[in-house]
Write a protein that holds these residues in place. Structure first.
Motif, mmCIF file in Angstrom:
data_model
loop_
_atom_site.group_PDB
_atom_site.id
_atom_site.type_symbol
_atom_site.label_atom_id
_atom_site.label_comp_id
_atom_site.label_asym_id
_atom_site.label_seq_id
_atom_site.Cartn_x
_atom_site.Cartn_y
_atom_site.Cartn_z
ATOM 1 N N LEU A 1 0.831 -1.203 0.000
ATOM 2 C CA LEU A 1 0.000 0.000 0.000
ATOM 3 C C LEU A 1 0.873 1.263 0.000
ATOM 4 C CD1 LEU A 1 -2.868 -0.860 2.520
ATOM 5 C CD2 LEU A 1 -3.102 -0.528 0.064
ATOM 6 N N LEU A 2 1.893 1.259 0.866
ATOM 7 C CA LEU A 2 2.788 2.416 0.938
ATOM 8 C C LEU A 2 3.614 2.552 -0.336
ATOM 9 C CD1 LEU A 2 4.041 2.131 4.636
ATOM 10 C CD2 LEU A 2 2.413 3.784 3.716
ATOM 11 N N LEU A 3 4.008 1.421 -0.913
ATOM 12 C CA LEU A 3 4.766 1.450 -2.166
ATOM 13 C C LEU A 3 3.919 2.057 -3.285
ATOM 14 C CD1 LEU A 3 7.524 0.555 -3.330
ATOM 15 C CD2 LEU A 3 6.416 -1.577 -4.057
ATOM 16 N N LEU B 1 3.643 5.785 -2.667
ATOM 17 C CA LEU B 1 4.861 6.493 -3.059
ATOM 18 C C LEU B 1 4.947 6.620 -4.574
ATOM 19 C CD1 LEU B 1 7.618 7.709 -2.180
ATOM 20 C CD2 LEU B 1 8.585 5.416 -2.477
ATOM 21 N N PHE B 2 4.587 5.558 -5.273
ATOM 22 C CA PHE B 2 4.634 5.585 -6.736
ATOM 23 C C PHE B 2 3.665 6.619 -7.288
ATOM 24 C CE2 PHE B 2 3.469 4.232 -10.995
ATOM 25 C CZ PHE B 2 4.705 3.977 -11.565
ATOM 26 N N GLN B 3 2.450 6.658 -6.724
ATOM 27 C CA GLN B 3 1.464 7.650 -7.163
ATOM 28 C C GLN B 3 1.967 9.067 -6.903
ATOM 29 O OE1 GLN B 3 -2.062 6.530 -5.028
ATOM 30 N NE2 GLN B 3 -2.244 4.575 -6.084
ATOM 31 N N GLN B 4 2.603 9.241 -5.734
ATOM 32 C CA GLN B 4 3.132 10.557 -5.367
ATOM 33 C C GLN B 4 4.212 10.990 -6.356
ATOM 34 O OE1 GLN B 4 5.640 11.443 -1.632
ATOM 35 N NE2 GLN B 4 3.552 11.660 -0.905
ATOM 36 N N LYS B 5 5.123 10.079 -6.683
ATOM 37 C CA LYS B 5 6.201 10.380 -7.615
ATOM 38 C C LYS B 5 5.652 10.628 -9.020
ATOM 39 C CE LYS B 5 9.736 9.918 -4.817
ATOM 40 N NZ LYS B 5 10.622 11.058 -4.496
#
Length: 792
Positions: free
Chosen positions: A276-278, A281-285
């Motif tokens: 979920l956190l990965l 982070l990917f969406q954020q990047k």
């Protein structure tokens, strides 16, 4: 002895023994803050959240550096000697109570006139009176109520050094724990007997528990906090099913190892949080990489007149302005950069910046700040620094000028997410109940998998990514929208109203003839100097036609909206505008637009404008007429009626002699009848109509006149593409609906496998971010394809 907590910040108050108003506090700082709130009738702050404050630290002498004028100059956004504006980064902003108190600072100190919080960036933009409140005391006030700003002295910048790495840290902890729990789970996976069962199984299980604790209470805390705040506010947000699933997994697994009935689901739990956190982070990047907002701002199309060394004038884009350039700022034009006044009478309205409509007079040599609007003829300035595009866009979108135009699409998205969450919770409960009676070993996995696989993240991402990319694409095509909500409003319009002069007519191709008494050189120089200060389309056309004369600095200048201009220089007096404005009885019918001139109360003559309509006008109107009601609202006389009747489609409404207030009332009436109105005007005389309309578009011909009234700026060269731009906005809505459809298909397929017990929670955690990413990819590709279809 019972433990007592501080009423303000929630810390331990046992040792302090500080009591006030039957409430306990951990220190005098918290007590002082409470007293401030009580005296200013702000104790409802504590209704928003239990113990919402932060412990104020000892700040005596800490901010002495804010007495240094050089440092203050670098920190301030605006300073006219009376009003100062500063944006401060405040790391402690974390909830609705923070926003509430920071936007009510004026109640704590009357010398603070406004404060606006940007929750996402954790900043507050404060406008205050510097004569009565110093920057040092302002910062001290913020610190005393628990909102100490972060100020970097390395480069005198605010908050630039701060990088939030909390997500990376949480991901690291979750990844470390997930890897170790998987290794510790191998003996259970492979059913290793004897040695494992007798000696190490209990220890391995408790180690898995130990690794899972920081994952749940640290790595996953954002999900639990968000879910809790949502439920407390009676809102079912998208983090509720995630938090519920993680809590159930942890509780059930802990129970199993305590009762020695199993090894639990710690591998699924840690893997779930990790993936979920990965995905997060990917969406954020991804969002940062696409950088929609920054991209579209860089295309902001404000032009300005630059004066060369040989006194020639040329229009340039504002981002081509360099330090040392000399600029001409006309009446009603916005000053795009900090500069020094060199020539002319400056009467500046800083309401774009401060929100207060107060005219400030400046003398030659005074500093003028970006965002001020010149209100009295033309001035010449020397540039101190280059322009910041984001700052201009911030002025355009200033909250002070926001009008309550109907916004519904975001509400639709939120509504779908809320209903979706309720539906998923019901499905999870029903499916779990079924499996409890048929095969209880699968019940927990089913419950958790349903909650995770059906998370409506993809629904929440569809709108911002689609709108963001469309903003960027339209910006490249020279159609600049104030914000994403304009796209949805544009897709709903059913009535389009056009101004005539400067909107459907091309100023640069207009021919002009003069009839009347010959103007002397002095009169022509006065006429040229007066027209130089105006941004009206007719004034600009006539100014470009007249021969170069000695430009004089006018003693007085006044522009009357919809009527004309009046100016004085020494003993000369001039009026330019309508026949009635200059005092001429015009008994003869005029078939074309005319500008009349009188000097020293003597009528001189008139300049007649023979309009050249914009390229592709007839084709554009014939295309628009198939779907929209079309109206021409003109302030000119009906001289162009015959030409327009031939040029435009039948049943196009043509109304002439319309004053600015008439246009506004016309739009207001039709809106009361249910019409969704798009108004297209020149941004000056049409400011009221643009503000009243559902969407207001200002036509730009490299002129630095923009108004907070308009929602979009259209480059005049792209006028014939208007239908295509409206079509793009409608297609954007279709893309979002298709995204919703794809998301529902994902969820239906995923729910089938989850409900039937064929999907492990850790697999669901992997699939959930993948579905969100696929929606982002779909919307990006679809909008890019849409952009390529727009003619250049």
């Amino acid at each position: 002895m019972s433990k007592s907590t501080c009423f303000h910040c929630g810390l331990d108050a046992n040792s302090s023994k500080i009591t006030f108003d039957d409430k306990e506090f951990c220190c005098n700082g918290c007590k002082t803050v409470y007293e401030i709130f009580s005296l200013n009738d702000l104790t409802c702050y504590y209704d928003l959240q239990t113990a919402p404050g932060a412990t104020p630290k000892d700040i005596e002498g800490k901010y002495n550096f804010l007495e240094n004028t050089k440092i203050i100059e670098q920190l301030l956004e605006f300073d006219d000697g009376d009003t100062q504006i500063i944006t401060l980064y405040i790391p402690h902003i974390h909830c609705s109570s923070c926003i509430w108190i920071l936007e009510n600072l004026n109640k704590l100190n009357p010398f603070i006139s406004a404060s606006i919080v940007n929750f996402g960036k954790k900043t507050v933009r404060i406008t205050y009176n510097q004569e009565s409140l110093s920057l040092k005391n302002l910062v001290a006030l913020l610190s005393s109520i628990g909102y100490e700003p972060f100020i970097s002295l390395d480069d005198y910048s605010v908050g630039k050094k701060h990088v939030d790495r909390s997500l990376i840290y949480k991901l690291g902890v979750a990844g470390f724990a997930f890897g170790n729990v998987m290794f510790l789970s191998f003996p259970e996976y492979f059913q290793v007997g004897e040695f494992w069962l007798e000696q190490f199984k209990p220890m391995f299980r408790w180690l898995m528990f130990a690794f899972s604790v920081p994952v749940v209470f640290y790595s996953a805390q954002d999900y639990f906090i968000s879910a809790f705040k949502g439920l407390r506010s009676k809102i079912l947000n998208i983090d509720v099913p995630i938090a519920l699933g993680a809590a159930v997994l942890f509780s059930r697994s802990t129970f199993e190892i305590i009762s020695n009935t199993g090894s639990g689901f710690f591998d699924s739990l840690t893997g779930l949080i990790f993936f979920l956190l990965l995905g997060k982070l990917f969406q954020q990047k991804t969002y940062s990489f696409l950088s929609f907002e920054r991209d579209y701002k860089s295309y902001f199309p404000i032009g300005i007149t630059k004066i060369s060394s040989d006194n020639s004038e040329a229009s340039i884009q504002v981002y081509d302005i360099e330090k040392g350039d000399r600029l001409l700022i006309r009446n009603e034009e916005l000053i795009p950069v900090d500069c020094i006044l060199i020539k002319g009478q400056a009467r500046i309205d800083y309401s774009f910046v401060t929100g207060e409509s107060k005219i400030v007079s400046k003398q030659s040599g005074d500093k003028l700040f970006a965002g001020g609007k010149q209100m009295d003829g033309s001035i010449e300035v020397d540039v101190l620094k280059s322009v910041e595009q984001s700052y201009l866009t911030q002025l355009w979108s200033n909250d002070v000028f926001k009008k309550d135009k109907e916004l519904s699409f975001t509400n639709i998205t939120n509504s779908i997410s809320k209903q979706f969450t309720i539906t998923i919770l019901l499905i999870a409960l029903v499916a779990t109940s079924f499996w409890l009676f048929t095969d209880s070993s699968k019940a927990l996995n089913v419950f958790t998998s349903v909650l995770i696989i059906a998370c409506p993240c993809a629904i929440a991402l569809a709108a911002p990514f689609t709108f963001g990319n469309v903003l960027r694409i339209l910006g490249k095509k020279k159609f600049y929208l104030k914000n994403a909500s304009v796209i949805e409003q544009l897709a709903k319009i059913d009535t389009i109203i056009f101004d005539k002069t400067g909107t459907i007519t091309a100023n640069k191709e207009t021919t002009i003839g003069y009839e009347g008494l010959t103007l002397s050189n002095a009169e022509e120089a006065l006429l040229k100097s007066t027209l130089r200060g105006s941004n009206h389309p007719l004034s600009r056309s006539l100014y470009a036609l007249l021969d170069q004369n000695n430009i004089v600095t006018l003693d007085t200048y006044e522009e009357f909206l919809g009527q004309g201009i009046e100016a004085k220089y020494k003993d000369q007096h001039i009026k330019i505008g309508s026949a009635s404005f200059v005092g001429h009885n015009n008994n003869t019918a005029t078939l074309n637009t005319a500008v009349h001139v009188s000097t020293n109360n003597q009528y001189k003559g008139k300049f007649t404008f023979y309009n050249k309509y914009r390229k592709g006008l007839s084709q554009l109107f014939n295309t628009l007429k198939k779907e929209y009601d079309l109206v021409i609202l003109s302030g000119d006389n009906a001289g162009e009626l015959e030409n327009l009747t031939k040029l435009l489609p039948t049943k196009t409404k043509l109304l002439f002699n319309q004053k600015p207030e008439d246009k506004l009332e016309y739009i207001k009436y039709h809106q009361s009848e249910g019409a969704k109105v798009l108004m297209i005007g020149d941004g000056l005389n049409d400011a009221g109509a643009l503000a009243q309309s559902n969407v207001g578009i200002a036509i730009s011909e490299n002129v630095n006149v923009f108004s907070p009234a308009c929602d979009a700026i259209l480059d005049a060269s792209k006028f014939n593409q208007l239908y295509n731009y409206i079509k793009v906005s409608k297609s954007a809505i279709k893309i979002i609906k298709w995204s919703f459809g794809l998301s529902f298909i994902y969820n239906i397929i995923g729910l089938y496998f989850a409900v039937t017990g064929q999907l492990e929670p850790v697999v669901a955690a992997i699939l959930m971010p993948l579905s969100s990413i696929s929606i982002v990819v779909f919307t990006t590709v679809a909008t890019n394809v849409l952009g390529r279809k727009i003619p250049s």
